[in-house]
Design a protein around this motif. Structure first.
Motif, PDB file in Angstrom:
ATOM      1  N   UNK A 265      22.044   5.975 -12.900  1.00 54.58           N
ATOM      2  CA  UNK A 265      21.238   6.200 -11.813  1.00 54.58           C
ATOM      3  C   UNK A 265      19.819   6.222 -12.684  1.00 54.58           C
ATOM      4  N   UNK A 266      18.898   6.339 -11.825  1.00 52.16           N
ATOM      5  CA  UNK A 266      17.392   6.493 -12.147  1.00 52.16           C
ATOM      6  C   UNK A 266      17.041   8.013 -13.011  1.00 52.16           C
ATOM      7  N   UNK A 267      16.312   7.878 -14.202  1.00 53.50           N
ATOM      8  CA  UNK A 267      16.047   9.159 -14.693  1.00 53.50           C
ATOM      9  C   UNK A 267      15.199   9.976 -13.847  1.00 53.50           C
ATOM     10  N   UNK A 290      35.743   9.741 -13.576  1.00 48.89           N
ATOM     11  CA  UNK A 290      34.482  10.389 -13.396  1.00 48.89           C
ATOM     12  C   UNK A 290      33.294  10.199 -14.217  1.00 48.89           C
ATOM     13  N   UNK A 291      32.055  10.367 -13.653  1.00 50.37           N
ATOM     14  CA  UNK A 291      31.045  10.113 -14.509  1.00 50.37           C
ATOM     15  C   UNK A 291      30.055  11.311 -14.352  1.00 50.37           C
ATOM     16  N   UNK A 292      29.757  12.003 -15.529  1.00 55.61           N
ATOM     17  CA  UNK A 292      28.794  13.051 -15.367  1.00 55.61           C
ATOM     18  C   UNK A 292      27.648  12.737 -16.110  1.00 55.61           C
ATOM     19  N   UNK A 293      26.333  12.676 -15.450  1.00 52.61           N
ATOM     20  CA  UNK A 293      25.140  12.384 -16.256  1.00 52.61           C
ATOM     21  C   UNK A 293      24.021  13.264 -16.014  1.00 52.61           C
ATOM     22  N   UNK A 294      23.027  13.152 -16.945  1.00 52.99           N
ATOM     23  CA  UNK A 294      21.747  14.012 -16.674  1.00 52.99           C
ATOM     24  C   UNK A 294      20.617  13.133 -17.237  1.00 52.99           C
ATOM     25  N   UNK A 295      19.508  13.496 -16.735  1.00 51.09           N
ATOM     26  CA  UNK A 295      18.196  12.937 -17.317  1.00 51.09           C
ATOM     27  C   UNK A 295      17.963  13.955 -18.680  1.00 51.09           C
ATOM     28  N   UNK A 296      17.282  12.841 -19.548  1.00 51.12           N
ATOM     29  CA  UNK A 296      16.595  13.643 -20.745  1.00 51.12           C
ATOM     30  C   UNK A 296      15.134  13.465 -20.879  1.00 51.12           C
ATOM     31  N   UNK A 297      14.282  14.229 -21.315  1.00 51.81           N
ATOM     32  CA  UNK A 297      13.084  13.933 -21.703  1.00 51.81           C
ATOM     33  C   UNK A 297      12.008  14.923 -22.366  1.00 51.81           C
ATOM     34  N   UNK A 298      10.858  14.774 -22.293  1.00 50.36           N
ATOM     35  CA  UNK A 298       9.862  15.695 -23.118  1.00 50.36           C
ATOM     36  C   UNK A 298       9.277  16.478 -22.185  1.00 50.36           C
ATOM     37  N   UNK A 299       9.533  17.931 -21.902  1.00 54.20           N
ATOM     38  CA  UNK A 299       9.016  18.855 -21.343  1.00 54.20           C
ATOM     39  C   UNK A 299       9.458  18.374 -19.768  1.00 54.20           C
ATOM     40  N   UNK A 301       8.799  15.586 -18.387  1.00 59.00           N
ATOM     41  CA  UNK A 301       8.587  13.962 -18.170  1.00 59.00           C
ATOM     42  C   UNK A 301      10.110  13.295 -18.463  1.00 59.00           C
ATOM     43  N   UNK A 302      10.544  12.824 -17.527  1.00 58.49           N
ATOM     44  CA  UNK A 302      11.915  12.180 -17.785  1.00 58.49           C
ATOM     45  C   UNK A 302      11.559  10.953 -18.279  1.00 58.49           C
ATOM     46  N   UNK A 303      12.665  10.504 -19.310  1.00 60.46           N
ATOM     47  CA  UNK A 303      12.691   9.225 -20.072  1.00 60.46           C
ATOM     48  C   UNK A 303      13.651   8.396 -19.759  1.00 60.46           C
ATOM     49  N   UNK A 304      14.943   8.903 -19.594  1.00 59.44           N
ATOM     50  CA  UNK A 304      16.031   8.290 -19.683  1.00 59.44           C
ATOM     51  C   UNK A 304      17.286   8.893 -19.233  1.00 59.44           C
ATOM     52  N   UNK A 326      23.392  18.803 -24.471  1.00 60.32           N
ATOM     53  CA  UNK A 326      22.894  17.554 -25.188  1.00 60.32           C
ATOM     54  C   UNK A 326      21.720  16.988 -24.831  1.00 60.32           C
ATOM     55  N   UNK A 327      21.644  16.780 -23.407  1.00 58.10           N
ATOM     56  CA  UNK A 327      20.326  16.114 -22.957  1.00 58.10           C
ATOM     57  C   UNK A 327      19.160  17.234 -23.217  1.00 58.10           C
ATOM     58  N   UNK A 328      19.458  18.428 -23.217  1.00 63.95           N
ATOM     59  CA  UNK A 328      18.336  19.174 -23.694  1.00 63.95           C
ATOM     60  C   UNK A 328      17.883  19.258 -24.938  1.00 63.95           C
ATOM     61  N   UNK A 329      18.798  19.340 -26.128  1.00 66.86           N
ATOM     62  CA  UNK A 329      18.578  19.023 -27.350  1.00 66.86           C
ATOM     63  C   UNK A 329      17.865  17.849 -27.866  1.00 66.86           C
ATOM     64  N   UNK A 330      18.422  16.730 -26.946  1.00 65.89           N
ATOM     65  CA  UNK A 330      17.861  15.347 -27.387  1.00 65.89           C
ATOM     66  C   UNK A 330      16.284  15.416 -27.011  1.00 65.89           C
ATOM     67  N   UNK A 331      15.754  15.971 -25.696  1.00 60.83           N
ATOM     68  CA  UNK A 331      14.681  15.991 -25.443  1.00 60.83           C
ATOM     69  C   UNK A 331      13.683  16.648 -26.491  1.00 60.83           C
ATOM     70  N   UNK A 332      14.326  17.862 -27.055  1.00 63.23           N
ATOM     71  CA  UNK A 332      13.530  18.740 -27.920  1.00 63.23           C
ATOM     72  C   UNK A 332      13.389  17.916 -29.075  1.00 63.23           C
ATOM     73  N   UNK A 333      14.346  17.265 -29.649  1.00 59.52           N
ATOM     74  CA  UNK A 333      14.301  16.442 -30.804  1.00 59.52           C
ATOM     75  C   UNK A 333      13.103  15.366 -30.828  1.00 59.52           C
ATOM     76  N   UNK A 334      13.191  14.706 -29.542  1.00 53.89           N
ATOM     77  CA  UNK A 334      12.132  13.589 -29.453  1.00 53.89           C
ATOM     78  C   UNK A 334      10.846  14.148 -29.408  1.00 53.89           C
ATOM     79  N   UNK A 335      10.577  15.491 -28.548  1.00 50.61           N
ATOM     80  CA  UNK A 335       9.320  16.078 -28.597  1.00 50.61           C
ATOM     81  C   UNK A 335       8.961  16.568 -29.694  1.00 50.61           C
ATOM     82  N   UNK A 336       9.672  16.775 -30.794  1.00 53.48           N
ATOM     83  CA  UNK A 336       9.151  17.132 -32.122  1.00 53.48           C
ATOM     84  C   UNK A 336       8.785  15.842 -33.146  1.00 53.48           C
TER      85      UNK A 336
END
Length: 337
Positions: A265-267, A290-299, A301-304, A326-336
């Motif tokens: 789906x859309x981020x 079954x598919x479990x998904x979440x958006x990740x982003x910086x703050x 701002x959704x990215x993917x 993992x989505x939350x940590x991915x966003x934090x890593x990208x922000x840094x």
């Protein structure tokens, strides 16, 4: 809607079936769970749940198993998802924190999520439309070659070598580098073409050929559809899953990026989880999953998107907790980065 007692029976059936992979009977429920009612009442509740389509009886067994409808109600009525342990959180931080560029971050993320959930992990690269320029570097490689490096705020690094130039001076390269950074730093990638449109005319005539060549390669790199790039991990985990569809059908569906993009789906809001169960998946080959998904982003701002694909007989609270963390940590890593 089910009353709380029948919901508690359904919840117990889902939990037992997920953990044992065996159809669940009323006596087992009475023995394993404190439901506060007699086995006869549990049997009556199971009959009602079956009549309403929440559970079904496999023809080989006297026990019952959840249906897609039963799993959906179980997920919709979850009060909390399962949090990761302190050790798991520290392992995620260490593992993702050691990545040096976007490709390694995405690669590590997909391996990590597959290991945490023992399912197939899917990670979409950050979308071009949601990235901005952080820096442009130009490096002379002799008199007729220049390397261009474009770095975005989401950690993406585009590197191109421009060949066949007329003799270029370091001063000309330095001047163009400064001009590009003044014009582009902080600009959304989708707005770069209009931002550089008039730049060659601002340079001395002798430097315009260099500028035209660099801008041509820069704009060409932005056209590539990185937002449609998806990385899979843990496909070997499919072998251990009990899927009603053939393994081949599921693998063929997973090989189609367009299918995966549609399913993820859309981020959207990085804090939102999406769960699609069984027949809710539009692709025929994935209707036993079954598919479990979440958006990740910086703050904000959704990215993917990021997600996992597994059997409908899934540990939903644990999987949802892992995907969200993992989505939350991915966003934090990208922000840094």
């Amino acid at each position: 809607m089910l009353d709380e007692r029948k919901l508690a029976v359904l919840r117990a059936i889902v939990e037992d079936y997920v953990s044992t992979n065996e159809p669940v009977g009323s006596k087992a429920l009475s023995d394993r769970h404190t439901l506060g009612v007699s086995p006869a009442t549990i049997r009556n509740d199971m009959v009602a749940l079956e009549e309403d389509g929440y559970i079904a009886q496999p023809h080989t067994s006297a026990g019952r198993v959840p249906t897609d409808k039963g799993y959906r109600l179980f997920v919709d009525r979850l009060s909390t998802v399962k949090p990761l342990s302190g050790a798991e959180r520290r392992a995620i931080e260490t593992f993702l924190g050691g990545a040096v560029d976007l490709d390694e971050i995405v690669g590590r993320t997909v391996r990590l999520l597959a290991q945490l959930t023992r399912q197939v992990a899917v990670v979409q690269y950050p979308s071009l439309t949601r990235s901005s320029v952080q820096h442009v570097e130009l490096v002379p490689l002799g008199q007729q070659r220049v390397m261009m490096v474009l770095i975005t705020d989401t950690g993406r690094v585009e590197q191109r070598v421009i060949d066949g130039l007329e003799a270029v001076s370091e001063d000309a390269v330095d001047s163009l580098r400064q001009m590009l950074n003044r014009a582009l730093v902080g600009t959304w990638l989708t707005e770069v073409p209009s931002a550089v449109e008039d730049l060659p005319g601002q340079l001395p005539p002798d430097d315009r050929a260099l500028a035209a060549a660099v801008l041509s390669v820069l704009l060409e790199s932005l056209v590539e559809r990185h937002d449609e790039k998806i990385v899979l991990g843990g496909t070997a985990n499919l072998a251990a899953m009990d899927l009603s569809a053939s393994l081949r059908d599921v693998l063929e569906a997973l090989e189609e990026n367009v299918v995966l993009l549609r399913l993820l789906g859309e981020a959207g809001d990085p804090s939102m989880l999406t769960v699609r169960i069984g027949a809710e998946n539009s692709h025929e080959g994935l209707r036993s999953t079954s598919i479990v998904s979440a958006g990740y982003g910086i703050g904000d701002q959704p990215l993917a998107k990021i997600g996992v694909v597994g059997p409908t007989r899934m540990d939903y609270p644990g999987t949802m907790g892992a995907v969200r963390a993992v989505a939350r940590y991915l966003g934090q890593i990208l922000a840094g980065q």
